[in-house]
Each structure stands twice: as C-alpha cells, then as structure tokens.
Design a protein around this motif. Structure first.
Motif, short mmCIF file in Angstrom:
data_model
loop_
_atom_site.label_atom_id
_atom_site.label_comp_id
_atom_site.label_asym_id
_atom_site.label_seq_id
_atom_site.Cartn_x
_atom_site.Cartn_y
_atom_site.Cartn_z
N GLY A 179 43.23 25.38 -25.65
CA GLY A 179 44.09 24.85 -24.66
C GLY A 179 42.97 24.27 -23.52
O GLY A 179 41.96 23.86 -24.12
N ILE A 180 43.53 24.24 -22.26
CA ILE A 180 42.66 23.38 -21.49
C ILE A 180 41.72 24.57 -20.71
O ILE A 180 42.36 25.43 -20.06
N LEU A 181 40.32 24.35 -20.62
CA LEU A 181 39.38 25.19 -20.00
C LEU A 181 39.05 24.56 -18.86
O LEU A 181 38.70 23.54 -18.61
N THR A 182 38.64 25.65 -17.88
CA THR A 182 37.84 25.09 -16.73
C THR A 182 36.36 25.43 -17.21
O THR A 182 36.25 26.46 -17.70
N THR A 183 35.50 24.42 -16.86
CA THR A 183 34.24 24.82 -17.09
C THR A 183 33.22 24.64 -15.87
O THR A 183 32.10 24.31 -16.16
N ASP A 184 33.91 24.57 -14.73
CA ASP A 184 33.14 24.40 -13.50
C ASP A 184 32.39 25.49 -13.09
O ASP A 184 33.08 26.61 -12.67
N PRO A 185 31.23 25.63 -13.30
CA PRO A 185 30.27 26.88 -13.37
C PRO A 185 30.26 27.26 -11.91
O PRO A 185 30.02 28.57 -11.47
N ARG A 186 30.56 26.43 -10.99
CA ARG A 186 30.59 26.82 -9.44
C ARG A 186 31.61 27.78 -9.29
O ARG A 186 32.02 28.51 -8.37
N LEU A 187 32.83 27.63 -10.00
CA LEU A 187 33.80 28.54 -9.77
C LEU A 187 34.28 29.67 -10.51
O LEU A 187 34.52 30.68 -10.11
N VAL A 188 33.58 29.42 -11.86
CA VAL A 188 33.72 30.50 -12.70
C VAL A 188 32.59 30.54 -13.72
O VAL A 188 31.98 29.61 -14.01
N PRO A 189 31.98 31.88 -14.02
CA PRO A 189 30.84 31.84 -14.68
C PRO A 189 31.27 31.30 -16.03
O PRO A 189 30.15 30.93 -16.64
N GLU A 190 32.30 31.61 -16.59
CA GLU A 190 32.25 31.15 -17.84
C GLU A 190 33.75 30.48 -17.86
O GLU A 190 34.51 30.78 -17.35
N ALA A 191 33.82 29.44 -19.06
CA ALA A 191 35.09 28.71 -19.26
C ALA A 191 36.19 29.65 -19.39
O ALA A 191 36.07 30.47 -20.19
N GLN A 192 37.35 29.21 -18.72
CA GLN A 192 38.47 30.21 -18.63
C GLN A 192 39.65 29.08 -19.09
O GLN A 192 39.79 28.09 -18.71
N LEU A 193 40.52 29.83 -19.93
CA LEU A 193 41.83 29.23 -20.29
C LEU A 193 42.70 29.05 -19.33
O LEU A 193 43.05 30.40 -18.53
N MET A 194 43.38 28.02 -19.08
CA MET A 194 44.35 28.11 -18.05
C MET A 194 45.79 28.10 -18.54
O MET A 194 45.92 27.50 -19.80
N SER A 195 46.80 28.71 -18.33
CA SER A 195 48.09 28.84 -18.73
C SER A 195 49.01 27.62 -18.36
O SER A 195 49.74 27.20 -19.28
N GLU A 196 48.58 27.06 -17.23
CA GLU A 196 49.15 25.89 -16.77
C GLU A 196 48.20 25.05 -15.85
O GLU A 196 47.37 25.44 -15.42
N ILE A 197 48.59 23.85 -16.09
CA ILE A 197 48.01 22.80 -15.14
C ILE A 197 48.98 21.70 -14.93
O ILE A 197 49.77 21.39 -15.69
N THR A 198 48.96 20.97 -13.75
CA THR A 198 49.68 20.05 -13.50
C THR A 198 49.24 18.55 -14.19
O THR A 198 47.94 18.66 -14.25
#
Ligand code: ASP
Ligand code: MG
Length: 440
Positions: A179-198
């Motif tokens: 799915g769509i992962l966040t990869t901004d290391p400033r926000l999360v240490p490792e990529a996280q799967l988002m259940s929803e995004i606009t």
C-alpha cells in the motif's frame, strides 16, 4: 454485488505463475457476484525492453512508432490474463484501448484521455464476462485508429479513468507493495503502512517525487470521486484507501484536460534567508544544508544564483516561526564558508527577508506541459508581480513574491486558470498531513 475495476501492474503479471494468481483472484471476486473490469500493464520489464530495442535502431524514434511499439506490451498481457480466466471457467474477453474506445489527444507518447466509450464494456459485463483491458493506451482518432500511449506508468490512469466512466463502485490498484508507506524518517523511524490517505495528500507526496501512483490517476479519482485502494497482489491485506471529498457530477468529456491547473495556493507565513557571496566550489551547499538539517530546520524552497567570478548566492525559505533558528544556523556557518585564497577577506553575508509569500499552482494536468508554468509567469508579469524565486515539481510550480502582492497574484492566477468558482481548498502542507496520518 459491485462493479469493480482491478488494475494489475507489471510485476503482478510478470510471469505465467503471477498471471494465474491474478486470474484466481479476479475469478474469486467475480464468483462472489461482482462485475469486473481488469486493467493490466505490460509483463514485468517488457516496456523497458521495447524502449531499449527502439534506442538500438534510432536515436530519436518517431513518437507515433514508439506508441505502436510500446502498446504491444499490454496487448500480450490482456490476452494471457483472459486465457487464464477462461482456463478457470470464468468467461472473459480482452480488449485493446481502441476496441474499448479510449479516446485521447493526438499527443503521441504522452496523450491525455478525452473520453471513454462505455457501450462495449457494459455489453460484455452484462454477458457475465470479465473484461480485460489494455492499460496505458488509447486512440487519438476513432476513424483512423491512431494508437497513442499515456506516458510511462500510465495504466493507473487508464484504470481510474475507466472506473470514472463506468461509475464503478471502486477501483483497486494491485501492486508489489502492501500500500502507501510513509518513509519520512523525521516522522517515523521506519516506513509505516497507512490505512488511508486523501487524494490531496497523495498529490502532495507526488509533487515531492514519491512514485506510488501515477499522479494523473489520483487527480481523476479526486475530480470524479472514484474510491481508490492500493493493495498488494501477493496478499489479501486491505492496503491503503486513497479518499476524496464528495464531488459534484462532472462531465466525462475532456476527462483529463478540462483543467490543467486545479488549485492556486498561497502561503504568507514564509521568510527568506540568503547567504550572499558564498564560494563557488563543490560541497558548499552540502555543508550548509547538512548543518541546517542537523539543527532540524525545515527548508522549503532553495535557490542558488551564480555570480561572475567565484561566488554564489544561496537563498532558502522557511516557515516564519523558525526564522530565528534558521538565521542563527546560517550566521554560524557563514564564516566557515569564507571565500578561499583569492579573496580571503570576503565573508559570506547573511540576509533575511520576512515579508514574502509563496504562490503555487498545482495540478496533474501540467505534467509534461511547460506552457502551463510559462502562463503562470506571464500572468504574474502582467499583474506587475515580481518573482523572486521559483521552484517546480511535476505537478506544482511555486513562486516567491512580495507579501503585499500576494492577494493580487492569487486573483490574477485564479482568473487566468479559470478557477474563480468554486474556491479550491488549500492543500495542507505535507508535514501537517503526515503528522495527522501518523497519529493512530
Ligand atoms: N507498461 C507501461 C510502462 O511500463 C505502463 C504501465 O506499466 O503503467 O510504463
Ligand atoms: Mg506503474
């Protein structure tokens, strides 16, 4: 009982085994009572291979012949997927873009969809068949059957456009990531799967260069309110829903070209920090922005201008509340960036400016159309607005201007790009959006 468009990307149909898996999944969904249109990409790296072949023949191949060549990749996939479905006892039929009636502009290799004929799709669906459509391709003239392609990665766009035209209940994009992962290391240490995004957040990610979904597909989903989900074709995990606010009924004619720009945004909370006369040598920008990053100062636009001689000016913008910190970092590093031997007394000078604003135009319709940015600059010039800095991405052009000229600039741009009504809401800055997505 739903009408679903399911799109499978190159890796999802990359081998015979994968095609059989896809057919299994499609046939299960069909057996559950749903009507399905499948949109497929070319198998694996087929399109890259075709591009390479062309390059071996010609340095500058004719764009019409490129479309003739590249469109064959998808034609292989649709036939094989249909056969695999038929093998499972599931009635299916494959159709090329021309057979469906996916009508595009006459711009070879980067055509945008004008409209999609739905009669043949609907007829086969009513016969109980799964319709397997070639993504990425269309025809520019229904009389001459001129084959066009939509640009690399375009089969996402085909799928969402078909979903919009058929008013499908939803569109599923099957891919090789969950799915769509966040990869901004400033926000999360490792990529996280988002259940929803606009959709707006998705486009903001795209404007920063994240390649998850073709931005044109996201834009169609938003404009027509198509519920969209990105999922793995390897698992049954739910993936990420890409959501859009409710939309008014909108014409399906000129589907992708009605508006190249769909919002004008402005931000007056910007300040500029400039370092004047920094030495023109490798590593200077790396050092400056390395230090800025270490101090956790979030920089927006960056511009470097060249002087005659051996110095440059480097300027960047920041969110006003962090200006003091940004200025302090710049002041601390300025002496270190002192010009070398030839002018030992010259020291980089720091200058800050607060009364600036950033105006941006955004929209996937500007991809590959330099004329859109040119029109923005001409509009600002005609309004007597001076541009101090410019930054561009695939789907956004931003200009830094004087704050007192912001309202005038926004009004002129809205008029030029025909955006007077309805008012388009401001896209949330990415960080704000991402933070919101991370809070459980
Ligand atoms: N086969 C085309 C490409 O590789 C279209 C797509 O896969 O979306 O760009
Ligand atoms: Mg793709």
């Amino acid at each position: 009982m739903s009408l679903i468009v399911q799109k499978f990307g190159g890796t999802s149909v990359g081998s015979v085994e994968r095609i059989v898996c896809v057919a299994q999944r499609v046939s299960n969904t069909a057996k559950a009572g749903n009507s399905i249109v499948v949109v497929v990409s070319a198998m694996g790296k087929t399109t890259d291979g075709l591009v390479k072949l062309a390059a071996e023949i010609s340095k500058n191949p004719c764009r019409r012949e490129m479309d003739m060549l590249l469109s064959t990749g998808e034609q292989v996939s649709i036939a094989l997927v249909s056969m695999a479905l038929q093998e499972l006892g599931q009635p299916a039929i494959s159709l090329t873009g021309a057979q469906v009636g996916i009508v595009t502009e006459a711009e070879h290799t980067r055509a945008r969809i004008l409209h999609i004929q739905t009669e043949r799709l609907t007829k086969h669906l009513q016969e109980g068949k799964v319709v397997v459509v070639a993504g990425f391709q269309g025809i520019s003239r229904t009389d001459a059957l001129e084959i066009t392609t939509l640009g690399r990665g375009g089969s996402d766009t085909s799928a969402v456009a078909i979903a919009a035209a058929l008013k499908a209940d939803f569109c599923e994009i099957y891919t090789d990531v969950p799915g769509i992962l966040t990869t901004d290391p400033r926000l999360v240490p490792e990529a996280q799967l988002m259940s929803e995004i606009t959709c707006d957040e998705m486009l903001e990610l795209a404007s920063l260069g994240a390649k998850v979904l073709h931005p044109r597909a996201v834009e169609i989903a938003r404009n027509y309110g198509v519920p969209l989900v990105v999922r793995s074709s390897w698992t049954d995990d739910p993936g990420t829903w890409v959501t859009s606010p409710p939309v008014k009924e909108r014409s399906l004619i000129n589907l992708e070209i009605a508006r190249p720009v769909d919002s004008v945004e402005s931000d007056t909370d910007q300040a500029k920090v400039a370092l004047l006369r920094v030495p023109d040598r490798p590593g200077v920008a790396a050092r400056l922005f390395g230090e800025i990053a270490r101090q956790d100062v979030d920089v927006d636009l960056i511009i470097q201008s060249i002087h005659e001689g051996n110095t440059n000016d480097i300027a960047f913008t920041v969110f006003t509340p962090i200006l003091p910190k940004a200025e302090a970092v710049a002041a601390a590093i300025a002496p270190v960036l002192r010009s070398h031997k030839s002018s030992p007394n010259e020291e980089a000078e720091v200058m800050v400016q607060q009364n600036i604003a950033k105006v941006s135009i955004a929209g996937a319709g500007m991809i590959g159309r330099p004329g859109v940015a040119a029109k923005m600059f001409a509009t600002l010039a005609a309004a007597g607005v001076n541009i101090q800095m410019i930054s561009t991405s695939e789907i956004k052009v931003s200009c830094v201007i004087a704050a007192q000229e912001c309202d005038r600039a926004v009004a002129a741009l809205k008029e030029a790009f025909d955006l007077d009504t309805p008012h388009t809401p401001h896209t949330p800055p990415l960080q704000e959006a991402a933070t919101r997505l991370h809070t459980p």
